[in-house]
Design a protein around this motif. Structure first.
Motif, PDB file in Angstrom:
ATOM      1  N   ALA A  86       0.835  -1.208   0.000  1.00 58.29           N
ATOM      2  CA  ALA A  86       0.000   0.000   0.000  1.00 58.29           C
ATOM      3  C   ALA A  86       0.869   1.258   0.000  1.00 58.29           C
ATOM      4  CB  ALA A  86      -0.923  -0.011   1.212  1.00 58.29           C
ATOM      5  N   VAL A 112      -1.660   4.243  -1.027  1.00 61.47           N
ATOM      6  CA  VAL A 112      -3.044   3.896  -0.689  1.00 61.47           C
ATOM      7  C   VAL A 112      -3.068   3.241   0.690  1.00 61.47           C
ATOM      8  CG1 VAL A 112      -3.712   3.603  -3.111  1.00 61.47           C
ATOM      9  CG2 VAL A 112      -2.911   1.619  -1.809  1.00 61.47           C
ATOM     10  N   THR A 125      -6.263  -1.432   3.063  1.00 62.90           N
ATOM     11  CA  THR A 125      -7.564  -1.980   2.656  1.00 62.90           C
ATOM     12  C   THR A 125      -7.725  -1.929   1.136  1.00 62.90           C
ATOM     13  OG1 THR A 125      -8.558   0.193   3.083  1.00 62.90           O
ATOM     14  CG2 THR A 125      -8.772  -1.480   4.822  1.00 62.90           C
ATOM     15  N   GLN A 126      -7.055  -0.977   0.483  1.00 61.71           N
ATOM     16  CA  GLN A 126      -7.108  -0.901  -0.983  1.00 61.71           C
ATOM     17  C   GLN A 126      -6.437  -2.124  -1.594  1.00 61.71           C
ATOM     18  OE1 GLN A 126      -8.664   1.495  -3.078  1.00 61.71           O
ATOM     19  NE2 GLN A 126      -8.263  -0.187  -4.482  1.00 61.71           N
ATOM     20  N   GLN A 174      -8.820  -4.835  -1.508  1.00 62.16           N
ATOM     21  CA  GLN A 174      -9.827  -4.657  -2.560  1.00 62.16           C
ATOM     22  C   GLN A 174      -9.272  -5.069  -3.918  1.00 62.16           C
ATOM     23  OE1 GLN A 174     -11.215  -0.606  -2.233  1.00 62.16           O
ATOM     24  NE2 GLN A 174     -12.173  -0.975  -0.249  1.00 62.16           N
ATOM     25  N   TRP A 175      -8.018  -4.763  -4.196  1.00 69.61           N
ATOM     26  CA  TRP A 175      -7.410  -5.193  -5.466  1.00 69.61           C
ATOM     27  C   TRP A 175      -7.439  -6.710  -5.574  1.00 69.61           C
ATOM     28  CZ3 TRP A 175      -2.491  -1.706  -4.802  1.00 69.61           C
ATOM     29  CH2 TRP A 175      -2.802  -0.389  -5.162  1.00 69.61           C
ATOM     30  N   LYS A 179      -0.976   2.700 -11.917  1.00 72.31           N
ATOM     31  CA  LYS A 179      -0.847   3.344 -10.618  1.00 72.31           C
ATOM     32  C   LYS A 179       0.584   3.854 -10.482  1.00 72.31           C
ATOM     33  CE  LYS A 179      -4.185  -0.025  -9.144  1.00 72.31           C
ATOM     34  NZ  LYS A 179      -4.926   0.326 -10.297  1.00 72.31           N
TER      35      LYS A 179
END
Length: 184
Positions: A13, A18, A21-22, A25-26, A62
């Motif tokens: 992260a 990020v 938690t991102q 999610q990925w 990203k």
């Protein structure tokens, strides 16, 4: 084999600016998977070479924080940029060490680690200590010397399974939590 640079969820992260938690999610959306990760104590630790290139492999690129890469690598020095999981030496986290020594509780091991009566961790990733298996095995005499009550006897079957990459005990898989656990 040398110690590879790795990234847990928190480090991953950080590389992309990020929240952890991102990263979860990925994974849930299939943008990220565990193919380039070592699973230790039920958590993924990706090869840093993979994590560094991840942002350019996604449908929506990203931006990589190169200063974060430098910081994370510096924390893990000395190390190598492994490009395949075959380059990763046998490793253990708290759950695997608990099995390696036939301990009754991971909490007891955590206390021993916190009190400095165990081998120094090779990594501190996403809040968890991780060791190369050889680090732990070489430290057994010293661990025994510092022990108050335990004999710290290595289970040769667990050690062999870890070395041969066929360990299937606690920590070898990611156990779904939360909503994902209810769906299973």
């Amino acid at each position: 084999m040398q110690k590879p640079f790795l990234a847990g969820r928190q480090e991953f992260a950080t590389l992309y600016g990020v929240k952890p938690t991102q990263v979860t999610q990925w994974i849930a959306r299939g943008v990220l998977n565990y193919d380039s990760a070592v699973i230790l104590s039920g958590s993924p630790y990706w090869l840093m070479s993979f994590a560094r290139g991840f942002g350019q492999m996604t449908p929506r690129p990203k931006e990589l924080d190169t200063l974060a890469v430098q910081r994370i690598v510096a924390e893990q020095e000395p190390g190598v940029w492994a490009t395949s999981l075959e380059e990763v030496p046998p490793m253990v986290g708290l759950q695997e060490v608990t099995q390696l020594f036939g301990l009754s509780s991971q909490q007891n091991l955590s206390a021993v680690v916190r009190q400095g009566r165990f081998a120094s961790a090779d990594y501190q990733l996403s809040g968890s200590p991780l060791w190369l298996l050889d680090t732990v095995i070489k430290a057994v005499p010293e661990i025994r010397e510092k022990s108050r009550t335990l004999t710290w006897t290595v289970d040769p079957q667990v050690e062999a399974a870890l070395r041969q990459r066929r360990y299937t005990g606690p920590g070898s898989k990611i156990v779904p939590r939360g909503l994902a656990a209810r769906a299973v």
